[in-house]
Write a protein that holds these residues in place. Structure first.
Motif, PDB file in Angstrom:
ATOM      1  N   PRO A 237     154.252 140.861  19.264  1.00  0.00           N
ATOM      2  CA  PRO A 237     153.992 142.035  20.107  1.00  0.00           C
ATOM      3  C   PRO A 237     153.051 143.059  19.457  1.00  0.00           C
ATOM      4  CG  PRO A 237     156.293 141.423  20.276  1.00  0.00           C
ATOM      5  CD  PRO A 237     155.690 140.578  19.177  1.00  0.00           C
ATOM      6  N   LEU A 238     152.971 143.071  18.131  1.00  0.00           N
ATOM      7  CA  LEU A 238     152.055 143.988  17.446  1.00  0.00           C
ATOM      8  C   LEU A 238     150.591 143.632  17.682  1.00  0.00           C
ATOM      9  CD1 LEU A 238     153.946 144.397  14.063  1.00  0.00           C
ATOM     10  CD2 LEU A 238     153.649 146.127  15.843  1.00  0.00           C
ATOM     11  N   LEU A 239     150.337 142.432  18.176  1.00  0.00           N
ATOM     12  CA  LEU A 239     148.948 142.066  18.462  1.00  0.00           C
ATOM     13  C   LEU A 239     148.330 142.991  19.504  1.00  0.00           C
ATOM     14  CD1 LEU A 239     149.070 138.164  18.386  1.00  0.00           C
ATOM     15  CD2 LEU A 239     147.990 139.713  16.732  1.00  0.00           C
ATOM     16  N   ALA A 240     149.138 143.606  20.344  1.00  0.00           N
ATOM     17  CA  ALA A 240     148.608 144.570  21.319  1.00  0.00           C
ATOM     18  C   ALA A 240     147.951 145.743  20.587  1.00  0.00           C
ATOM     19  CB  ALA A 240     149.714 145.059  22.248  1.00  0.00           C
ATOM     20  N   GLU A 241     148.598 146.240  19.550  1.00  0.00           N
ATOM     21  CA  GLU A 241     148.017 147.340  18.770  1.00  0.00           C
ATOM     22  C   GLU A 241     146.761 146.887  18.044  1.00  0.00           C
ATOM     23  OE1 GLU A 241     150.767 149.783  16.452  1.00  0.00           O
ATOM     24  OE2 GLU A 241     152.396 148.796  17.551  1.00  0.00           O
ATOM     25  N   PHE A 242     146.804 145.682  17.477  1.00  0.00           N
ATOM     26  CA  PHE A 242     145.633 145.173  16.775  1.00  0.00           C
ATOM     27  C   PHE A 242     144.480 144.897  17.739  1.00  0.00           C
ATOM     28  CE2 PHE A 242     148.850 144.015  13.498  1.00  0.00           C
ATOM     29  CZ  PHE A 242     148.358 144.872  12.512  1.00  0.00           C
ATOM     30  N   LEU A 243     144.793 144.443  18.946  1.00  0.00           N
ATOM     31  CA  LEU A 243     143.749 144.231  19.947  1.00  0.00           C
ATOM     32  C   LEU A 243     143.046 145.547  20.248  1.00  0.00           C
ATOM     33  CD1 LEU A 243     142.267 142.405  21.977  1.00  0.00           C
ATOM     34  CD2 LEU A 243     144.096 142.917  23.611  1.00  0.00           C
ATOM     35  N   TYR A 244     143.806 146.600  20.453  1.00  0.00           N
ATOM     36  CA  TYR A 244     143.193 147.912  20.726  1.00  0.00           C
ATOM     37  C   TYR A 244     142.302 148.343  19.560  1.00  0.00           C
ATOM     38  CZ  TYR A 244     142.494 152.812  21.772  1.00  0.00           C
ATOM     39  OH  TYR A 244     141.906 154.030  22.010  1.00  0.00           O
ATOM     40  N   GLU A 245     142.782 148.166  18.351  1.00  0.00           N
ATOM     41  CA  GLU A 245     142.008 148.560  17.168  1.00  0.00           C
ATOM     42  C   GLU A 245     140.746 147.720  16.998  1.00  0.00           C
ATOM     43  OE1 GLU A 245     142.369 151.177  15.084  1.00  0.00           O
ATOM     44  OE2 GLU A 245     144.045 151.836  16.316  1.00  0.00           O
TER      45      GLU A 245
ATOM     46  N   PHE B  50     135.393 147.900  19.711  1.00  0.00           N
ATOM     47  CA  PHE B  50     134.396 148.804  19.132  1.00  0.00           C
ATOM     48  C   PHE B  50     134.367 150.100  19.925  1.00  0.00           C
ATOM     49  CE2 PHE B  50     130.125 150.621  19.094  1.00  0.00           C
ATOM     50  CZ  PHE B  50     130.020 150.921  17.743  1.00  0.00           C
ATOM     51  N   GLN B  51     134.518 151.205  19.199  1.00  0.00           N
ATOM     52  CA  GLN B  51     134.448 152.526  19.806  1.00  0.00           C
ATOM     53  C   GLN B  51     133.630 153.424  18.884  1.00  0.00           C
ATOM     54  OE1 GLN B  51     138.081 153.999  21.754  1.00  0.00           O
ATOM     55  NE2 GLN B  51     139.132 152.197  20.931  1.00  0.00           N
ATOM     56  N   ARG B  52     132.684 154.103  19.461  1.00  0.00           N
ATOM     57  CA  ARG B  52     131.853 155.015  18.665  1.00  0.00           C
ATOM     58  C   ARG B  52     132.686 156.225  18.236  1.00  0.00           C
ATOM     59  NH1 ARG B  52     127.174 152.632  19.224  1.00  0.00           N
ATOM     60  NH2 ARG B  52     126.346 151.947  21.200  1.00  0.00           N
ATOM     61  N   GLU B  53     132.430 156.687  17.022  1.00  0.00           N
ATOM     62  CA  GLU B  53     133.225 157.782  16.454  1.00  0.00           C
ATOM     63  C   GLU B  53     133.099 159.092  17.214  1.00  0.00           C
ATOM     64  OE1 GLU B  53     133.272 158.434  12.274  1.00  0.00           O
ATOM     65  OE2 GLU B  53     132.987 156.294  11.876  1.00  0.00           O
ATOM     66  N   ASN B  54     131.942 159.409  17.737  1.00  0.00           N
ATOM     67  CA  ASN B  54     131.719 160.704  18.380  1.00  0.00           C
ATOM     68  C   ASN B  54     132.016 160.705  19.870  1.00  0.00           C
ATOM     69  OD1 ASN B  54     130.888 161.703  15.903  1.00  0.00           O
ATOM     70  ND2 ASN B  54     128.766 161.137  16.264  1.00  0.00           N
TER      71      ASN B  54
ATOM     72  N   LEU C 172     141.984 145.709  11.687  1.00  0.00           N
ATOM     73  CA  LEU C 172     142.711 146.465  10.667  1.00  0.00           C
ATOM     74  C   LEU C 172     142.968 147.865  11.193  1.00  0.00           C
ATOM     75  CD1 LEU C 172     140.697 145.569   7.457  1.00  0.00           C
ATOM     76  CD2 LEU C 172     143.115 145.100   7.804  1.00  0.00           C
ATOM     77  N   PHE C 173     144.128 148.393  10.900  1.00  0.00           N
ATOM     78  CA  PHE C 173     144.359 149.796  11.217  1.00  0.00           C
ATOM     79  C   PHE C 173     143.395 150.636  10.393  1.00  0.00           C
ATOM     80  CE2 PHE C 173     148.859 148.389  12.300  1.00  0.00           C
ATOM     81  CZ  PHE C 173     148.634 148.446  13.668  1.00  0.00           C
ATOM     82  N   LYS C 174     142.959 151.755  10.953  1.00  0.00           N
ATOM     83  CA  LYS C 174     141.908 152.574  10.335  1.00  0.00           C
ATOM     84  C   LYS C 174     142.186 152.938   8.883  1.00  0.00           C
ATOM     85  CE  LYS C 174     139.974 154.516  14.468  1.00  0.00           C
ATOM     86  NZ  LYS C 174     140.681 154.790  15.674  1.00  0.00           N
TER      87      LYS C 174
END
Length: 104
Positions: free
Chosen positions: A14-22, A25-29, A93-95
């Protein structure tokens, strides 16, 4: 940083949901995508019922008895599909653990 790489236990899938979100790619700004984005069918194929397909396999990185990251493969028709024989590969990876060499 000390870490171990091990096979992910089925009860941790079930933790794969969190890893999928992470892994998205999302721009920092820019405003982050809502976490509900992973409910989109084109993303759910990466994790839905993980462990039930014959080629599902996941390794995880553990730091101080906590999961820090995951790398998983699954034979699906996703964003990186090559053919019906080649599984797709996802890594996340978590940030707070990025830049520590874990993903290498």
């Amino acid at each position: 940083m000390k870490y171990i790489i091990r096979e992910m236990y089925p009860q941790e899938y079930p933790l794969l949901a969190e890893f999928l979100y992470e892994s998205i790619f999302q721009r920092e700004n820019e405003t982050p995508f809502p976490k509900t984005i992973i409910q989109n069918p084109e993303l759910q194929v990466y994790i839905q019922d993980f462990g039930t397909l014959k080629d599902d396999f996941c390794l995880c990185a553990e730091v101080d008895h906590k999961l820090a990251g995951a790398v998983w493969v699954r034979n699906i028709h996703g964003y990186g599909n090559i053919d019906d024989e080649t599984p797709e590969f996802a890594i996340s990876l978590f940030k707070e653990y990025r830049g520590c060499g874990i993903g290498t």
